[in-house]
Scaffold this active site. Structure first.
Site, PDB file in Angstrom:
ATOM      1  N   TYR A  98     -10.733  14.019  -4.617  1.00  0.00           N
ATOM      2  CA  TYR A  98     -10.206  13.377  -3.363  1.00  0.00           C
ATOM      3  C   TYR A  98     -10.963  14.130  -2.298  1.00  0.00           C
ATOM      4  O   TYR A  98     -11.077  13.293  -1.160  1.00  0.00           O
ATOM      5  CB  TYR A  98      -8.848  14.015  -3.553  1.00  0.00           C
ATOM      6  CG  TYR A  98      -7.865  13.139  -4.272  1.00  0.00           C
ATOM      7  CD1 TYR A  98      -7.452  11.780  -4.030  1.00  0.00           C
ATOM      8  CD2 TYR A  98      -7.687  13.384  -5.632  1.00  0.00           C
ATOM      9  CE1 TYR A  98      -6.613  11.114  -4.666  1.00  0.00           C
ATOM     10  CE2 TYR A  98      -7.026  12.685  -6.365  1.00  0.00           C
ATOM     11  CZ  TYR A  98      -6.544  11.139  -6.234  1.00  0.00           C
ATOM     12  OH  TYR A  98      -5.997  10.387  -6.981  1.00  0.00           O
ATOM     13  N   GLU A 139      -0.361  12.286 -10.900  1.00  0.00           N
ATOM     14  CA  GLU A 139      -1.481  12.533 -12.187  1.00  0.00           C
ATOM     15  C   GLU A 139      -1.388  13.584 -12.670  1.00  0.00           C
ATOM     16  O   GLU A 139      -1.522  13.831 -14.082  1.00  0.00           O
ATOM     17  CB  GLU A 139      -2.818  12.181 -11.416  1.00  0.00           C
ATOM     18  CG  GLU A 139      -3.334  10.828 -10.928  1.00  0.00           C
ATOM     19  CD  GLU A 139      -4.154  10.950  -9.857  1.00  0.00           C
ATOM     20  OE1 GLU A 139      -4.907  11.929  -9.591  1.00  0.00           O
ATOM     21  OE2 GLU A 139      -4.210   9.768  -9.076  1.00  0.00           O
ATOM     22  N   GLY A 274      -3.522 -11.892 -20.373  1.00  0.00           N
ATOM     23  CA  GLY A 274      -2.219 -11.116 -20.128  1.00  0.00           C
ATOM     24  C   GLY A 274      -1.245 -11.259 -21.114  1.00  0.00           C
ATOM     25  O   GLY A 274      -0.332 -10.639 -21.141  1.00  0.00           O
TER      26      GLY A 274
END
Length: 394
Positions: A98, A139, A274
């Site tokens: 990050y 996360e 899908g």
């Protein structure tokens, strides 16, 4: 969340940043990959970079997050953050990534906006770190729940040619260890070494039943066009992977999962590949003895192109309250329909919870029809294969 002063600042500068967000993300990725080429080689999807899809998705998520913050300064868009965090966790994104993104993103903003980068615009790092820290926390929880941040080697024990363009792989742990269960609708990341040495990662929905001792996922071969190249990983898997080969898989992730009691009316709508998470969901519903009505809708080019068609129909047939509606653009057989998916004359019970997966135009059309039929927007859930362009396209 955002302070009152920062919310006012972001609201005032959002038009300038939003108008330039496409160029900002273009500069950002150029800077990022110049400084860290290993990220493009082994983490980011090179196909999505070439097509521009990842740039659109990043721009959309930043704009959507900032807009949400200024409109709801005491809240955060957890649904959007959860979807992103699951994708990040499946890729192995860590907190150390990050600050790298922050550095190159805000250098790109300064390059693009130039003299308009005032102390007010410089307040945008607060928006970034609110989003980043929320993702890091989610996360972390996902990694703890999965029991590992590492991928694991799995041996292919069966390969099934579903259609001309779809193949299913069934795998067992190469180390002989136990198989962690998953929730129907989740996916795994598969890392594949390519001829140039890159180790590219792709996500594939688990198409088998939860509780199985094997992992099963189905891969559609991606054929390129003028806007995007052929799929590197999908074509490599189709051409090279056979029984006895070993693949590198992550633990299962993904937030498009069944969340309803045994009597809740459900609608499972898919198109093309899908179908994969929907097949797993139907297998799970059949195993659990779901008693509520289940509406199954699928659209494809033809019956021959309908991957997992037998499983799709068989699992639905085990549910006493299921109704099945298959639409084919050509070669429709008795009991199926010709044309694109259309819910006009399909009954949708009150209180239905809907799950959608397929191309974005398909999901937009189905969602609009469901809302017209009285389904609450909060009860409509979706999964996008690849970058989530729903936000980027409004």
């Amino acid at each position: 969340m955002l302070t009152e002063q920062s919310a006012a600042t972001v609201r005032a500068t959002l038009p300038a940043v939003g108008a330039a967000i496409g160029e900002i993300t273009e500069r950002f990725y150029a800077r990022l990959f110049a400084a860290h080429p290993e990220l493009l080689r082994d983490l980011f999807n090179r196909g999505n970079q070439a097509s521009g899809a990842q740039k659109q998705a990043l721009a959309g998520s930043i704009a959507a997050f900032a807009t949400y913050l200024v409109n709801h300064p005491d809240q955060r868009p957890d649904a959007m953050l959860s979807r992103i965090a699951h994708k990040h966790a499946s890729l192995g994104v860590s907190p150390e990534h990050y600050p790298i993104v922050h550095e190159h993103l805000f250098c790109a903003i300064a390059e693009v906006l130039g003299e308009t980068v005032t102390p007010e615009v410089a307040a945008w790092p607060e928006v970034y770190w609110l989003m980043a820290n929320a993702l890091i926390a989610i996360e972390k929880r996902l990694y703890e729940e999965s029991g590992s941040t590492e991928r694991r080697l799995w041996e292919v024990v069966e390969r099934v040619e579903e259609t001309a363009d779809v193949v299913t792989f069934r795998l067992r742990p190469a180390d002989g260890g136990p198989v962690r269960d998953f929730r129907a609708g989740q996916y795994v990341s598969v890392q594949v070494e390519l001829p140039d040495g890159a180790r590219q990662i792709r996500q594939y929905s688990l198409s088998g039943a939860p509780g199985d001792t094997l992992r099963q996922f189905s891969v559609k071969r991606v054929t390129g066009d003028d806007a995007a190249p052929d799929g590197e990983v999908s074509n490599r898997l189709h051409a090279r992977v056979r029984v006895g080969d070993v693949l590198d898989l992550s633990e299962p992730y993904g937030d498009l999962v069944l969340d309803a009691d045994a009597e809740t009316p459900l609608l499972l709508a898919s198109a093309g590949i899908g179908v994969t998470p929907m097949t797993a969901m139907l297998a799970d519903l059949a195993a659990s003895g779901h008693g509520g009505p289940v509406t199954v809708v699928h659209g494809d080019r033809s019956p021959a192109d309908h991957a997992l068609r037998t499983d799709h129909g068989t699992y639905a047939g085990k549910l006493a309250g299921a109704s099945v509606h298959f639409f084919y653009e050509r070669d429709a057989e008795p009991g199926t329909r010709t044309g694109l998916v259309d819910l006009t004359d399909i009954a949708v019970p009150a209180g239905t919870r809907a799950y959608l997966c397929g191309p974005l135009p398909f999901m937009r059309a189905v969602r609009a029809q469901l809302i017209e039929k009285g389904v609450a927007p909060a009860d409509i859930h979706y999964e996008v294969f690849g970058p989530d362009l729903w936000l980027a396209q409004g």
